[in-house]
Design a protein around this motif. Structure first.
Motif, PDB file in Angstrom:
ATOM      1  N   LEU A  11      40.836  34.931  73.296  1.00 44.42           N
ATOM      2  CA  LEU A  11      40.983  34.508  74.696  1.00 44.42           C
ATOM      3  C   LEU A  11      42.411  34.062  75.015  1.00 44.42           C
ATOM      4  O   LEU A  11      42.830  34.092  76.178  1.00 44.42           O
ATOM      5  N   GLN A  12      43.152  33.652  73.978  1.00 45.40           N
ATOM      6  CA  GLN A  12      44.554  33.305  74.195  1.00 45.40           C
ATOM      7  C   GLN A  12      45.419  34.544  74.379  1.00 45.40           C
ATOM      8  O   GLN A  12      46.410  34.528  75.107  1.00 45.40           O
ATOM      9  N   GLU A  13      45.013  35.629  73.714  1.00 40.36           N
ATOM     10  CA  GLU A  13      45.797  36.861  73.774  1.00 40.36           C
ATOM     11  C   GLU A  13      45.419  37.751  74.962  1.00 40.36           C
ATOM     12  O   GLU A  13      46.253  38.506  75.458  1.00 40.36           O
ATOM     13  N   TYR A  14      44.160  37.660  75.386  1.00 42.68           N
ATOM     14  CA  TYR A  14      43.692  38.525  76.469  1.00 42.68           C
ATOM     15  C   TYR A  14      42.929  37.701  77.503  1.00 42.68           C
ATOM     16  O   TYR A  14      42.349  36.659  77.180  1.00 42.68           O
ATOM     17  N   SER A  15      42.918  38.185  78.719  1.00 41.52           N
ATOM     18  CA  SER A  15      42.126  37.544  79.772  1.00 41.52           C
ATOM     19  C   SER A  15      40.677  38.008  79.647  1.00 41.52           C
ATOM     20  O   SER A  15      40.409  39.068  79.058  1.00 41.52           O
ATOM     21  N   PRO A  16      39.702  37.269  80.204  1.00 46.04           N
ATOM     22  CA  PRO A  16      38.299  37.705  80.140  1.00 46.04           C
ATOM     23  C   PRO A  16      38.076  39.091  80.749  1.00 46.04           C
ATOM     24  O   PRO A  16      37.162  39.813  80.325  1.00 46.04           O
ATOM     25  N   GLU A  17      38.912  39.468  81.706  1.00 47.74           N
ATOM     26  CA  GLU A  17      38.791  40.796  82.311  1.00 47.74           C
ATOM     27  C   GLU A  17      39.204  41.900  81.350  1.00 47.74           C
ATOM     28  O   GLU A  17      38.857  43.069  81.552  1.00 47.74           O
TER      29      GLU A  17
END
Length: 346
Positions: free
Chosen positions: A171-177
């Motif tokens: 979640l730090q590297e990517y957004s939930p989308e």
């Protein structure tokens, strides 16, 4: 005219809509002390609000209630319930059998307008039925992150905290989308889905969860029903790819925004974990999609302990003796075909 026929003694009462300052456009039909409300929830709520003062003119009433979940047959607790009812006449006790439930067999409610009476009856009942009482959380998604933290503190399983940290890193590297959960109804995919949901719930605003699955040729109806219920429960945007489509997951990377990571549970198959990791790494090279395996160190006991401790719903096929459900093999085959095709193109 069928809907217009009412008894001659019926009364039509129009409520007052505070929002418009006018009477409601539809009436309430009543016969003596029986009131009939519209079946449409929004209309029923408005009309009920309009008549609340008239229906409950005795002033505001407060009801107190507690629930007991039991793993017992209703017939075996009937005598105990009757005894408590006689001892506490101001308390209402309800008994509701639940067929084929994974966690309990009977729900018992203890209700009264007097809180002290309700508590005393509840204590008496719980003490009498303590051998049959089971823990059950009917709203496991409510405060899911806090409940997850409590479980981590009590479970003495370091792999649980490791799984949480893996998803946090994602979640730090990517957004939930940009993140997708592989959910096929299998118990491990159920576990990963809840972990992910609890962690994004911590952030306050909960985006719609992205999930995907490879559809096998045959889907058992119990599994199909569970998947549909889970989609609603977790508010999932769900994509199902056909088994024959070799380039299925390439569709994820062409979305806007593109899916960059797929979180997957334990692989319930005969393949070695090392072989699976290699397969996923090869696929990442071709599809630019990272495969995240937070439960890589978990065994089946770890998964089941997590699910049952948080009383999460799961597919009833497991209660019927199935040891695994879902489409893990179909997923692996699709990825192998996809990797093979990519190599051939090179």
């Amino acid at each position: 005219m069928k809907m217009a026929h009412v008894p001659s003694s019926a009364k039509l009462r129009y409520g007052y809509d505070a929002a418009t300052g006018r009477k409601t456009l539809y009436p309430n039909v009543s016969v003596r002390n029986v009131y009939m409300f519209p079946g449409v929830p929004q209309l029923m709520e408005k009309l009920f609000t309009s008549f609340s003062q008239e229906l409950f003119s005795g002033g505001p009433r407060k009801f107190f209630m507690k629930e007991l979940y039991l793993k017992a047959k209703e017939t075996t607790i009937a005598e105990t319930l009757s005894s408590v009812v006689k001892e506490f006449p101001q308390v209402t006790i309800g008994s509701y059998p639940k067929l084929f439930h994974s966690y309990y067999s009977v729900l018992v409610t203890v209700e009264s307008q007097a809180e002290e009476d309700m508590n005393n009856a509840y204590i008496k009942l719980r003490a009498a039925l303590y051998k049959d009482v089971v823990y059950y959380d009917k709203v496991p998604l409510e405060d899911a992150y806090e409940k997850l933290q409590n479980y981590i503190k009590s479970c003495n399983n370091p792999f649980c905290l490791t799984a949480v940290n893996v998803i946090k890193q994602c979640l730090q590297e990517y957004s939930p989308e940009e993140i997708c959960v592989y959910f096929d109804g299998d118990i491990a995919s159920n576990c990963v889905l809840h972990l992910y949901c609890a962690l994004i719930q911590k952030e306050g605003s909960i985006p719609r969860i992205q999930a995907v699955c490879i559809k096998e040729k045959q889907h058992l109806p119990e599994l199909e029903s569970f998947v549909v219920e889970t989609i609603t429960r977790y508010n999932i945007n769900y994509d199902v790819f056909e088994y024959q489509q070799k380039s299925s997951f390439l569709q994820l990377s062409t979305r806007q925004p593109p899916i960059k990571a797929v979180i997957i549970g334990n692989l319930s198959c005969e393949q070695q974990i090392s072989d699976c990791k290699k397969l996923f790494e090869e696929n990442t090279d071709y599809s630019n999609i990272r495969w995240i395996m937070p439960l890589i160190n978990w065994d089946k006991n770890d998964v089941w302990n997590f699910i049952r401790a948080l009383t999460l719903p799961y597919c009833t096929l497991y209660d019927q003796g199935y040891t695994t459900v879902g489409s893990t093999k179909a997923l692996l085959q699709a990825l192998m075909d996809m990797n093979k095709s990519a190599k051939e193109l090179k």
